[in-house]
Scaffold this active site. Structure first.
Site, short mmCIF file in Angstrom:
data_model
loop_
_atom_site.label_atom_id
_atom_site.label_comp_id
_atom_site.label_asym_id
_atom_site.label_seq_id
_atom_site.Cartn_x
_atom_site.Cartn_y
_atom_site.Cartn_z
N HIS A 168 0.82 -1.22 0.00
CA HIS A 168 0.00 0.00 0.00
C HIS A 168 0.85 1.27 0.00
O HIS A 168 0.30 2.37 -0.07
CB HIS A 168 -0.94 0.02 1.20
CG HIS A 168 -1.95 -1.09 1.21
ND1 HIS A 168 -2.77 -1.33 0.13
CD2 HIS A 168 -2.26 -2.03 2.15
CE1 HIS A 168 -3.56 -2.38 0.42
NE2 HIS A 168 -3.25 -2.81 1.64
N ASP A 204 -2.67 -10.68 -1.93
CA ASP A 204 -3.25 -10.13 -0.70
C ASP A 204 -4.75 -9.89 -0.92
O ASP A 204 -5.19 -9.66 -2.04
CB ASP A 204 -2.53 -8.82 -0.37
CG ASP A 204 -2.85 -8.30 1.03
OD1 ASP A 204 -2.03 -8.53 1.94
OD2 ASP A 204 -3.91 -7.65 1.21
N HIS A 206 -6.36 -7.37 -0.27
CA HIS A 206 -6.61 -5.98 -0.66
C HIS A 206 -5.71 -5.61 -1.82
O HIS A 206 -4.54 -6.02 -1.87
CB HIS A 206 -6.32 -5.05 0.53
CG HIS A 206 -6.99 -5.51 1.79
ND1 HIS A 206 -6.35 -6.29 2.73
CD2 HIS A 206 -8.25 -5.33 2.23
CE1 HIS A 206 -7.20 -6.57 3.72
NE2 HIS A 206 -8.36 -6.00 3.44
N ASP A 294 -4.00 -12.66 4.05
CA ASP A 294 -5.20 -12.17 4.74
C ASP A 294 -6.49 -12.41 3.94
O ASP A 294 -7.56 -11.96 4.35
CB ASP A 294 -5.05 -10.68 5.11
CG ASP A 294 -4.69 -9.80 3.93
OD1 ASP A 294 -4.54 -10.31 2.81
OD2 ASP A 294 -4.57 -8.57 4.14
N TYR A 333 -2.88 -11.81 9.33
CA TYR A 333 -2.90 -11.31 10.71
C TYR A 333 -3.42 -12.31 11.74
O TYR A 333 -3.50 -11.98 12.92
CB TYR A 333 -3.72 -10.02 10.76
CG TYR A 333 -3.21 -9.02 9.75
CD1 TYR A 333 -2.02 -8.33 9.98
CD2 TYR A 333 -3.86 -8.83 8.52
CE1 TYR A 333 -1.50 -7.46 9.04
CE2 TYR A 333 -3.35 -7.95 7.57
CZ TYR A 333 -2.17 -7.28 7.83
OH TYR A 333 -1.65 -6.42 6.89
#
Ligand SMILES: [Zn+2]
Length: 353
Positions: A168, A204, A206, A294, A333
């Site tokens: 990010h 990922d 996201h 994640d 996580y």
């Protein structure tokens, strides 16, 4: 010891911000140092390589020097300014965001106080910065650089245990728990080592808006991402839509494959197969895999429902290309399953073509 080498650094444990500020509320951080221990326990048995300090050349090709200077000095400026005594806040939290709504048509200014300056670089309030953040983020870049160097020297696949994650982080900004873009650094390092085209595949949950932005107008590094649909209200909110395909000489070199919330293995793997096929047909001679786990069903941040078997199959798809690969850790996580998910991916990838 056999299997994919694991590049790590104990310095990555020094970033510990404890909190993230979401909708104005301080919540316990999920991007915690013990993620490194959980992953190391999972990948046990593979050769461990400790990354030492690497030079800044590639990092400075990827990131704006003003961002690097800010990240390197912000924790010290915050400490000296006395916010811990004044309001009990020991971490850098952006307060003022100089968006075009504020700055359009006016002379360029730089705020004097660090709490007002942080919003020039930090684009959300969730990504706090404290003593050790810069050192850890820089060490994560070292892990990516060492892994890319090993792949450039002929190792087929190397895993970089980067933490904090990076995808990010934009050219000049930090956010989404990311400060420096480890995957972009790995891709740029492979380019510098002589690979004429490098394909980044982002798994990922996201979309990696930072990586996408850094290479958006370039054709020599392609970017394919499988992620939850930002139109369903998920981070990074603004980007990750299917109609973002690149610009200029990068037109057609970006592929976003957004998926509905709750997507499980079958549909997720269809998209991963498409991303991997697209990447290998791009003419790339090396891969960078942004391995966020994640998307797993147990993950507290997960909008998707992928299993360890799904990650194993995704690894097998990437491995089936036969391309040399740097696998870079991104999100993930859920501490009890984190090491197993990373290992499942690596086992799949190690099976090769
Ligand atoms: Zn993520």
């Amino acid at each position: 010891m056999t299997g994919t080498p694991v590049v790590w650094s104990p310095t990555t444990l020094r970033h510990d911000v404890e909190q993230e500020v979401w909708v104005g509320v301080a919540l316990p951080a999920v991007e915690v140092p013990s993620r490194v221990d959980a992953i190391l326990a999972g990948v046990d048995g593979r050769p461990l390589v400790e990354a030492g300090p690497q030079d800044d050349t590639v990092l400075r090709e990827v990131h704006d020097p003003d961002l690097l200077d800010f990240l390197a000095t912000a924790a010290g400026r915050w400490e000296r300014a006395g916010y811990a005594d004044e309001v009990g806040q020991r971490r850098v939290v952006p307060y003022l965001f100089p968006t075009p709504a504020l700055t359009d048509g006016m002379p360029a200014r730089v705020p004097v106080r660090v709490h007002a300056d942080a919003g020039r670089f930090g684009y959300d309030t969730c990504t706090l910065l404290g003593p050790g953040t810069w050192e850890a983020a820089r060490a994560a870049v070292d892990c990516a650089l060492v892994a890319a160097g090993m792949v450039a020297d002929g190792r087929p696949t190397v895993y970089a245990l980067c933490r904090p994650p990076g995808h990010h982080a934009t050219r000049a900004g930090y956010g989404g728990s990311c400060y420096l873009n480890n995957a972009a650094v790995a891709a740029q390092a492979l380019r510098s080592a002589g690979h004429r085209r490098v394909a980044v595949i982002d798994l990922d949950a996201h979309q990696g808006n930072g990586t996408a932005q850094i290479f958006y107008d370039r054709g020599d590094v392609t970017y394919a991402s499988v992620h939850v649909d930002p139109a369903a209200g998920w981070f990074p909110h603004l980007y990750g839509y299917a109609d973002e395909t690149g610009a200029g000489t990068g037109e057609g070199a970006t592929l976003n494959l957004p998926l509905p919330e709750g997507t499980g293995d079958e549909q997720w793997l269809q998209a991963v197969r498409r991303a991997v096929g697209w990447a290998s047909e791009s003419g790339a001679s090396a891969l960078v895999v942004s391995l966020g786990v994640d998307a797993a069903v147990d993950d507290p941040e997960s909008p998707l429902a992928v299993t360890a078997g799904g990650y194993r199959a995704a690894g097998a798809l990437a491995g089936s290309t036969g391309l040399p690969a740097v696998v870079v850790q991104e999100g993930g996580y859920h501490l009890p399953s984190l090491g197993g998910l990373v290992t499942a991916y690596l086992e799949g990838h190690e099976a090769g073509p």
